[in-house]
Design a protein around this motif. Structure first.
Motif, short mmCIF file in Angstrom:
data_model
loop_
_atom_site.label_atom_id
_atom_site.label_comp_id
_atom_site.label_asym_id
_atom_site.label_seq_id
_atom_site.Cartn_x
_atom_site.Cartn_y
_atom_site.Cartn_z
N THR A 185 0.81 -1.21 0.00
CA THR A 185 0.00 0.00 0.00
C THR A 185 0.84 1.27 0.00
OG1 THR A 185 -0.11 -0.02 2.41
CG2 THR A 185 -1.89 -1.13 1.21
N HIS A 186 2.15 1.14 -0.06
CA HIS A 186 3.03 2.31 -0.04
C HIS A 186 3.57 2.60 -1.43
CE1 HIS A 186 2.96 2.67 4.28
NE2 HIS A 186 3.22 1.37 4.37
N SER A 187 3.92 3.85 -1.65
CA SER A 187 4.46 4.29 -2.92
C SER A 187 5.67 5.18 -2.67
CB SER A 187 3.39 5.08 -3.69
OG SER A 187 3.96 5.72 -4.80
N ALA A 188 6.75 4.93 -3.40
CA ALA A 188 7.97 5.74 -3.30
C ALA A 188 8.19 6.47 -4.62
CB ALA A 188 9.15 4.86 -2.94
N LEU A 189 7.28 7.36 -4.95
CA LEU A 189 7.34 8.06 -6.23
C LEU A 189 8.57 8.96 -6.33
CD1 LEU A 189 6.06 8.77 -8.95
CD2 LEU A 189 4.79 10.57 -7.77
N GLY A 190 8.91 9.69 -5.28
CA GLY A 190 10.06 10.60 -5.31
C GLY A 190 11.35 9.87 -5.66
N PRO A 191 11.72 8.81 -4.92
CA PRO A 191 12.93 8.07 -5.28
C PRO A 191 12.87 7.44 -6.68
CG PRO A 191 12.33 7.59 -3.03
CD PRO A 191 11.20 8.40 -3.63
N ALA A 192 11.69 7.01 -7.11
CA ALA A 192 11.55 6.44 -8.45
C ALA A 192 11.84 7.49 -9.52
CB ALA A 192 10.16 5.85 -8.63
N THR A 210 -1.61 6.05 -8.63
CA THR A 210 -2.97 5.88 -8.13
C THR A 210 -3.12 6.17 -6.65
OG1 THR A 210 -2.59 3.53 -7.71
CG2 THR A 210 -3.47 4.14 -9.88
N GLN A 211 -2.03 6.55 -6.00
CA GLN A 211 -2.10 6.85 -4.58
C GLN A 211 -1.06 7.90 -4.23
OE1 GLN A 211 -1.39 3.03 -2.96
NE2 GLN A 211 0.79 3.09 -3.22
N LEU A 212 -1.17 8.47 -3.05
CA LEU A 212 -0.20 9.46 -2.62
C LEU A 212 1.14 8.79 -2.35
CD1 LEU A 212 -2.19 11.60 -0.03
CD2 LEU A 212 -1.44 12.29 -2.30
N PRO A 213 2.26 9.44 -2.74
CA PRO A 213 3.58 8.91 -2.39
C PRO A 213 3.74 8.92 -0.87
CG PRO A 213 3.75 10.70 -3.98
CD PRO A 213 2.34 10.63 -3.54
N SER A 214 4.07 7.76 -0.29
CA SER A 214 4.11 7.66 1.18
C SER A 214 5.47 7.26 1.73
CB SER A 214 3.06 6.66 1.64
OG SER A 214 3.27 5.40 1.04
N LEU A 215 6.47 7.08 0.87
CA LEU A 215 7.82 6.71 1.31
C LEU A 215 8.86 7.56 0.60
CD1 LEU A 215 7.58 2.81 1.11
CD2 LEU A 215 7.51 4.19 3.17
N GLY A 216 9.97 7.83 1.30
CA GLY A 216 11.11 8.49 0.68
C GLY A 216 10.89 9.97 0.43
N ALA A 217 11.77 10.51 -0.42
CA ALA A 217 11.72 11.94 -0.75
C ALA A 217 10.40 12.27 -1.42
CB ALA A 217 12.87 12.29 -1.68
#
Length: 108
Positions: free
Chosen positions: A46-53, A73-80
């Motif tokens: 359920t987590h997303s690391a969009l910033g690091p990606a 599809t969801q808010l980035p919840s991990l990392g930068a």
């Protein structure tokens, strides 16, 4: 697809093994896009690391240039660049919802 174990210090392999020419690999890219919906249907993540990606994609593409397309599809919840939801969806049903300005002006 690139899977990394540390989102704070991303290790990138050489771009030759990850980037392809669109015109030369058009069929492979179409196959990947068709397979994407089924690749993650049974995931419980359920987590997303969009910033690091995005940081990894930028580092990977900076020598050659190109375009990055993101489908989120969801808010980035991990990392930068992580974000927090503005409201708790569990609280919606027990509290009165604020009226919008349009509703307010209609009453006037």
């Amino acid at each position: 697809m690139l899977i990394v174990s540390d989102i704070d210090d991303i290790f990138l392999p050489t771009p030759d093994s990850l980037l392809v020419n669109l015109h030369e690999s058009k069929e492979l890219i179409k196959d990947l896009l068709n397979a994407l919906p089924n690749m993650f249907t049974n995931t419980r993540e359920t987590h997303s690391a969009l910033g690091p990606a995005l940081q990894a994609a930028f580092k990977l593409m900076s020598p050659t240039g190109g375009r990055i397309s993101v489908f989120q599809t969801q808010l980035p919840s991990l990392g930068a660049g992580l974000l927090h939801s503005r409201e708790d969806p569990n609280q919606r049903s027990s509290t009165k919802v604020k009226t919008s300005l349009i509703t307010h002006f209609r009453r006037l």
